[in-house]
Design an enzyme around this catalytic site. Structure first.
Site, PDB file in Angstrom:
ATOM      1  N   LYS A   1       0.844  -1.204   0.000  1.00  0.00           N
ATOM      2  CA  LYS A   1       0.000   0.000   0.000  1.00  0.00           C
ATOM      3  C   LYS A   1       0.877   1.251   0.000  1.00  0.00           C
ATOM      4  CE  LYS A   1      -0.241  -0.391   5.032  1.00  0.00           C
ATOM      5  NZ  LYS A   1      -1.045  -0.850   6.171  1.00  0.00           N
TER       6      LYS A   1
ATOM      7  N   TYR B   1      15.042  31.808   3.869  1.00  0.00           N
ATOM      8  CA  TYR B   1      13.928  32.616   4.359  1.00  0.00           C
ATOM      9  C   TYR B   1      14.085  32.944   5.843  1.00  0.00           C
ATOM     10  CZ  TYR B   1      11.319  31.568   0.085  1.00  0.00           C
ATOM     11  OH  TYR B   1      10.909  31.475  -1.211  1.00  0.00           O
TER      12      TYR B   1
ATOM     13  N   ARG C   1       1.281 -10.665   7.251  1.00  0.00           N
ATOM     14  CA  ARG C   1       1.109  -9.512   6.357  1.00  0.00           C
ATOM     15  C   ARG C   1       2.216  -8.506   6.644  1.00  0.00           C
ATOM     16  NH1 ARG C   1      -3.962  -9.722   9.059  1.00  0.00           N
ATOM     17  NH2 ARG C   1      -3.357  -7.730   9.986  1.00  0.00           N
TER      18      ARG C   1
ATOM     19  N   ARG D   1     -10.309  -0.353  15.240  1.00  0.00           N
ATOM     20  CA  ARG D   1     -10.303   0.376  13.973  1.00  0.00           C
ATOM     21  C   ARG D   1     -11.361  -0.281  13.097  1.00  0.00           C
ATOM     22  NH1 ARG D   1      -4.536   1.082  10.876  1.00  0.00           N
ATOM     23  NH2 ARG D   1      -4.988  -1.064  10.309  1.00  0.00           N
TER      24      ARG D   1
ATOM     25  N   ASP E   1      11.478  24.043  -2.559  1.00  0.00           N
ATOM     26  CA  ASP E   1      12.225  23.297  -3.580  1.00  0.00           C
ATOM     27  C   ASP E   1      13.721  23.204  -3.310  1.00  0.00           C
ATOM     28  OD1 ASP E   1       9.774  23.384  -5.155  1.00  0.00           O
ATOM     29  OD2 ASP E   1      10.304  25.479  -5.515  1.00  0.00           O
TER      30      ASP E   1
ATOM     31  N   CYS F   1      13.215  25.211   2.231  1.00  0.00           N
ATOM     32  CA  CYS F   1      12.287  25.881   1.310  1.00  0.00           C
ATOM     33  C   CYS F   1      11.419  24.831   0.602  1.00  0.00           C
ATOM     34  CB  CYS F   1      13.055  26.678   0.278  1.00  0.00           C
ATOM     35  SG  CYS F   1      14.299  27.814   0.934  1.00  0.00           S
TER      36      CYS F   1
ATOM     37  N   HIS G   1      -5.984  -7.466  13.321  1.00  0.00           N
ATOM     38  CA  HIS G   1      -4.785  -6.620  13.236  1.00  0.00           C
ATOM     39  C   HIS G   1      -4.362  -6.215  14.643  1.00  0.00           C
ATOM     40  CE1 HIS G   1      -1.896  -4.124  11.188  1.00  0.00           C
ATOM     41  NE2 HIS G   1      -2.391  -2.991  11.664  1.00  0.00           N
TER      42      HIS G   1
END
Ligand SMILES: *Cc1c(COP(=O)(O)O)cnc(C)c1O
Length: 369
Positions: free
Chosen positions: A38, A264, A220, A135, A311, A309, A164
């Site tokens: 997943k 910044y 799992r 859950r 990027d 930042c 689970h």
């Protein structure tokens, strides 16, 4: 092509590590292994990870979303797939057509699956029991009634029953034993009624490593197949290898005088003449905007200075005089004799290794090596 010539930042995924890790789990548990892929294979790339896991001996793939199951089928992965989570009712049909097994826990879902099965062929179900995670899942008292409902309908196949664990990564906690006991009681009830399906499963990676009695018919495993530790209290054996290395490079190197503000807000100001490198990765790539980070340059731990930042990040290169524009920078993984683990970054970001790798952004290409 060398990714360094093509990309600002990229993640190299060592598929042979994933294959070998799955092999270790098959050997260690002695039962079927479901590779949990997943969240795009925990950020590693779902399709190549699933294929490597199958080469390593995984019998099943596990996903959390309809789209994730369909992505595997579109890539011609033909083995069994279980959708571990909730399926929107209108998508049960798509899952049936793709021969994806689904999790159910209430009569309405079972009715919907049976109605779908009538129109479009058999739907395979795994009954989910909530033994203490609170859950998804039905309470253990309802297991028999739900099993009867499923078994009464020829349009659906009662393939599995599962639960689970909430605290398997804390081996000293008694919760896992209590949950396994409750699950065993459910299995006994189903067996006595002649309704125990072929596959009972409960263990995630942590339980697969530490609780052989909770392996049932299948484990799992997610985090362990990527070579990442379930938790500090539940480390992997040293034979497991982490698969992902997140790399980037120095885009620019400049020498700044003392007293110059960096990035910044000028949260960092040079104290003397300093070499500062600009690295093209930022929070939009999933590199969190947290102060005090470290990267590897020329195999040496090199501090990030100033704010992260969107990027870019800035690094202080005084400890690596041989670093130049184009030098490789490792954000996560090994370079030379040193390594920055997902666990180390998780600690810095006040989270878990799972979130670090799942958070690597879509614009970071995954390169299989
Ligand atoms: C994600 C998930 C797993 C895998 O957990 P790991 O700790 O990564 O091994 C197993 N079962 C279910 C139901 C899950 O949602």
């Amino acid at each position: 092509m060398n990714p360094q010539h093509a990309y600002s930042s990229w993640a190299e995924v060592d598929l042979s590590a994933i294959e070998a890790n799955v092999g270790l789990l098959v050997k260690h548990t002695g039962v079927r292994v479901m590779a949990v892929v997943k969240a795009d294979g925990y950020g590693h790339g779902a399709v190549p990870v699933a294929k490597a896991a199958i080469r390593g001996g995984a019998a099943w793939c596990g996903v959390a979303r309809v789209e994730e199951a369909l992505e595997l089928r579109q890539a011609r992965i033909e083995g069994p797939i279980l959708l571990l989570g909730w399926v929107p009712p209108s998508r049960i049909r798509a899952m049936a057509e793709a021969q994806v097994s689904i999790a159910v826990w209430d009569p309405d879902q079972i009715q919907a699956a049976a109605a779908t099965g009538q129109a479009g062929g058999p739907v395979r179900l795994h009954l989910k029991i909530d033994t203490g995670m609170s859950r998804l899942g039905a309470p253990p008292e309802q297991a028999l009634e739900l099993a009867r409902l499923i078994s009464a309908r020829p349009e659906i196949v009662f393939e599995g029953v599962f639960t689970h664990f909430a605290r398997a990564d804390e081996p000293s906690q008694p919760t896992t034993v209590a949950q396994a006991k409750a699950f065993n009681a459910v299995l006994e009830t189903l067996r006595a009624a002649g309704l125990r399906p072929e596959l009972a499963h409960a263990a995630n990676s942590a339980a697969a490593l530490t609780r052989p009695e909770a392996a049932f018919d299948m484990v799992r495993t997610g985090i362990a197949i990527y070579g990442l530790h379930p938790s500090n209290a539940c480390p992997l054996p040293s034979s497991f290898r982490s698969a992902l290395t997140w790399k980037t490079q120095l885009a620019q190197v400049k020498t700044l005088p003392a007293g110059r503000g960096v990035s910044y807000g000028h949260a960092y100001v040079t104290r003397e003449v300093e070499r500062i490198g600009t690295v093209p990765v930022g929070y939009a790539d999933g590199f969190r905007r947290v102060e005090g980070g470290i990267v590897l340059v020329k195999g040496r731990r090199t501090p990030i200075v100033g704010r992260v930042c969107m990027d870019q990040i800035l690094v202080q290169l005084d400890g690596v005089p041989d670093a130049v524009e184009g030098s490789e920078v490792v954000l996560l993984g090994q370079q030379g004799g040193d390594k920055i683990s997902a666990e180390e970054i998780a600690q810095r970001w006040a989270t878990i290794n799972y979130e670090v790798v799942c958070g690597i952004g879509r614009r970071v290409p995954r390169i299989n090596v």
